[in-house]
Design an enzyme around this catalytic site. Structure first.
Site, mmCIF file in Angstrom:
data_model
loop_
_atom_site.group_PDB
_atom_site.id
_atom_site.type_symbol
_atom_site.label_atom_id
_atom_site.label_comp_id
_atom_site.label_asym_id
_atom_site.label_seq_id
_atom_site.Cartn_x
_atom_site.Cartn_y
_atom_site.Cartn_z
ATOM 1 N N PHE A 107 14.405 -24.558 -11.526
ATOM 2 C CA PHE A 107 15.109 -23.554 -12.318
ATOM 3 C C PHE A 107 16.499 -23.804 -12.580
ATOM 4 O O PHE A 107 16.964 -23.088 -13.432
ATOM 5 C CB PHE A 107 14.546 -22.168 -11.651
ATOM 6 C CG PHE A 107 13.148 -21.960 -11.642
ATOM 7 C CD1 PHE A 107 12.421 -21.605 -13.065
ATOM 8 C CD2 PHE A 107 12.461 -22.025 -10.497
ATOM 9 C CE1 PHE A 107 11.301 -21.616 -13.007
ATOM 10 C CE2 PHE A 107 11.089 -21.636 -10.724
ATOM 11 C CZ PHE A 107 10.573 -21.544 -11.952
ATOM 12 N N HIS A 121 5.403 -13.844 -11.365
ATOM 13 C CA HIS A 121 4.499 -13.591 -10.258
ATOM 14 C C HIS A 121 4.259 -14.413 -8.968
ATOM 15 O O HIS A 121 3.892 -14.020 -8.087
ATOM 16 C CB HIS A 121 3.243 -12.962 -10.735
ATOM 17 C CG HIS A 121 2.257 -14.165 -11.084
ATOM 18 N ND1 HIS A 121 0.985 -13.770 -11.045
ATOM 19 C CD2 HIS A 121 2.587 -15.383 -11.301
ATOM 20 C CE1 HIS A 121 0.390 -14.802 -11.292
ATOM 21 N NE2 HIS A 121 1.100 -16.202 -11.270
ATOM 22 N N GLY A 175 12.649 -31.334 -13.319
ATOM 23 C CA GLY A 175 13.692 -30.433 -12.607
ATOM 24 C C GLY A 175 13.465 -29.014 -12.213
ATOM 25 O O GLY A 175 11.963 -28.735 -12.290
#
Length: 587
Positions: free
Chosen positions: A474, A491, A472
């Site tokens: 976020f 980052h 999946g």
């Protein structure tokens, strides 16, 4: 070296050398050095040497190096006089002196003499520190018989004490750690003061003058790193020769050659074909890896300058740095070398476009972002996943992190606490936490092909039955975790995307949960850091950036989260501790 009131008169059975005007005899100086080594510990001595150190910096230094010795140069008239001085200082020596290449060459340069006429020996009698730690008194000895032409040199050195220093040995040295230590010393006013490589003991020495406000009583600091670190030494000496900017710039301009030479070294399989103990001839190596002998000879000469191989007789053997490029070595950096010299190297050639427009060079060159590009190529995808694992040493302290220990302490068989690793790669970090804390369970969220690879890795690590690998993005952050991990993820993205990721997290994190974020931090004051180099890389090749702690704190706050602290990790990384705004911290 500054003298103190505790210095006792000489009691050596052999006649002591005449004192220099206003100074002490060699025997008295030697006793003072031995006393200093016995009385001090690493942390206290670093605070005295570098009074401006804050707590985080002190911890970074004490984690990476230890106080190993005090050192001085003495000038006995003969072997019996040296033995008498050592006995008077309570120092027992059972071995003959070994040649000291570094001090001999420093003396030769300082006084315009032939180094061959300065046979400096080195002895290391052992003492025990007040903290119970073993240390030595490093005694450099240049024999100066009565009437010798070296008498003037000896008199000047007794007064100036150019070679007196405090030595710190670097623990588990690698180029990244050494550069970080040098940058930290520079930040606090310690300046490069020469150094060298001693082939007799395979050790690299970096000298620094102490800051003006130092209270340690010695004029110089030595960082001693076992192994051959010629590239770093060259950079250190170049900084010492500040009056030669053209040489410094020329070395910097050849950085691209270094990247490709190390990658070709790895690609050809040379590290696996070489032995760290037994030298191998160039012809034999060329036949083993399928290379042109003369071209390979040129490559090996360059690699020897970089410290990846060591010349030995007519051949070469593998240096500790080179061992990190072996395919099967623990913590191998081979995947990283091939990646940086491959697609990322190509896109870095388009850096000017990124600087002019702010656009990601990689995307323009390959027509898609690096995540999608690597996902469509199984070989590149595997190389990228293995390159991420190559820097896993930065995770070493995390199993003992207070947030992880607090979660483990609250775990029960009926209700195990959960660690959720978001975009956790193949599970290197998660496996370490679960191995250290058998009561914890884990959830790893990744792209489908990476989640499959993570399942294989975690099963092999012996903790697969306690981990759920989910495919999946976020937006699919699992709710109800006790500790959440974001390791080298933020980052990769610009600020807007980071806020979105953190917003998903904040929406599902329980009030008691903590988020641990592993990243490199740009220094607030602009001092040298690996993060500065990675920032340029991220902008050109990935589309992200490195940030200061303050920048991250603002991103967390925008998502309803709060940065409660950050601690240093190996390889110039940090772990940032984050919670929901207004929630009580765990542990």
């Amino acid at each position: 070296m500054t003298t103190t009131a505790t210095t006792a008169p000489a009691t050596a059975p052999a006649p002591a050398p005449a004192p220099a005007p206003g100074g002490l005899t060699d025997a008295e100086l030697l006793r003072a050095a031995a006393d200093h080594a016995r009385r001090h510990d690493t942390a206290a001595l670093l605070r005295a040497l570098l009074p401006g150190l804050d707590g985080v910096e002190l911890r970074a230094l004490t984690d990476r190096c230890r106080f190993a010795h005090t050192a001085l140069l003495v000038f006995p008239s003969d072997g019996a006089a040296l033995a008498g001085m050592l006995a008077g200082a309570g120092l027992a020596v059972r071995e003959a002196p070994r040649p000291s290449t570094v001090v001999r060459e420093r003396l030769a340069a300082r006084y315009g003499r032939d180094a061959a006429g300065l046979p400096v020996g080195i002895l290391r009698p052992a003492v025990t520190g007040a903290d119970g730690e073993p240390r030595v008194v490093e005694v450099f000895a240049l024999t100066v018989p009565p009437g010798s032409g070296l008498a003037g040199l000896a008199a000047r050195e007794r007064v100036a004490q150019h070679e007196a220093h405090l030595g710190f040995e670097v623990v588990r040295p690698d180029p990244l750690v050494l550069r970080g230590l040098c940058a930290l010393l520079d930040r606090h006013g310690a300046r490069p003061d020469g150094g060298g490589y001693n082939p007799h003991e395979d050790g690299t020495v970096l000298y620094f003058t102490v800051p003006a406000d130092s209270k340690a009583g010695y004029p110089r600091i030595e960082l001693y790193a076992p192994g051959d670190h010629r590239e770093l030494l060259a950079e250190h000496l170049a900084r010492h020769r500040a009056g030669e900017p053209a040489e410094v710039l020329l070395r910097q301009l050849t950085g691209a050659w270094t990247t490709q030479a190390l990658a070709v070294f790895a690609e050809l399989g040379l590290p696996d074909a070489m032995d760290p103990r037994v030298p191998c001839g160039v012809g034999e190596l060329a036949a083993a890896v399928g290379a042109d002998e003369e071209a390979l000879r040129s490559l090996l000469r360059y690699l020897a300058m970089l410290g990846a191989v060591l010349p030995d007789g007519g051949g070469y053997r593998l240096a500790p740095t080179g061992e990190l490029l072996r395919a099967g070595a623990a913590g191998s950096l081979r995947p990283l070398a091939l990646l940086y010299a491959g697609p990322f190297y190509r896109s870095f050639g388009e850096l000017a476009g990124t600087v002019r427009t702010g656009r990601v060079a990689f995307d323009g060159l390959f027509g898609e972002n690096h995540f999608d590009h690597f996902a469509r190529d199984p070989e590149l995808a595997e190389l990228f996943d293995r390159s991420m694992a190559a820097s896993a040493r930065m995770f070493d302290p995390l199993p003992a992190h207070p947030a992880v220990r607090a979660a483990a302490a609250g775990s029960t068989p009926a209700a195990p606490r959960t660690v959720v690793d978001l975009a956790g790669g193949t599970g290197e970090l998660l496996s370490r936490l679960l191995a250290a804390h058998p009561g914890l369970r884990g959830v790893l969220l990744e792209r489908p092909h990476v989640a499959e690879a993570a399942r294989v890795f975690l099963d092999g690590a012996g903790c697969g039955e306690r981990v759920e690998c989910r495919a999946g993005g976020f937006a699919d952050v699992p709710a109800g975790g006790d500790v959440y991990l974001l390791s080298r993820v933020l980052h990769d993205w610009d600020d807007e995307r980071c806020r979105e990721i953190l917003g998903h997290l904040a929406a599902v994190m329980p009030a008691h949960a903590e988020l641990l974020v592993v990243e490199r931090l740009l220094p607030e004051d602009g001092t040298p850091s690996l993060a500065t180099a990675w920032d340029l890389h991220m902008r050109c090749n990935v589309g992200g950036r490195e940030r200061t702690a303050g920048h991250y704190a603002r991103l967390f706050a925008d998502a309803g989260l709060e940065l409660t602290g950050h601690d240093p990790l190996p390889l110039d990384a940090y772990v940032l501790r984050v919670r929901k705004a207004g929630a009580a911290a765990a542990g």
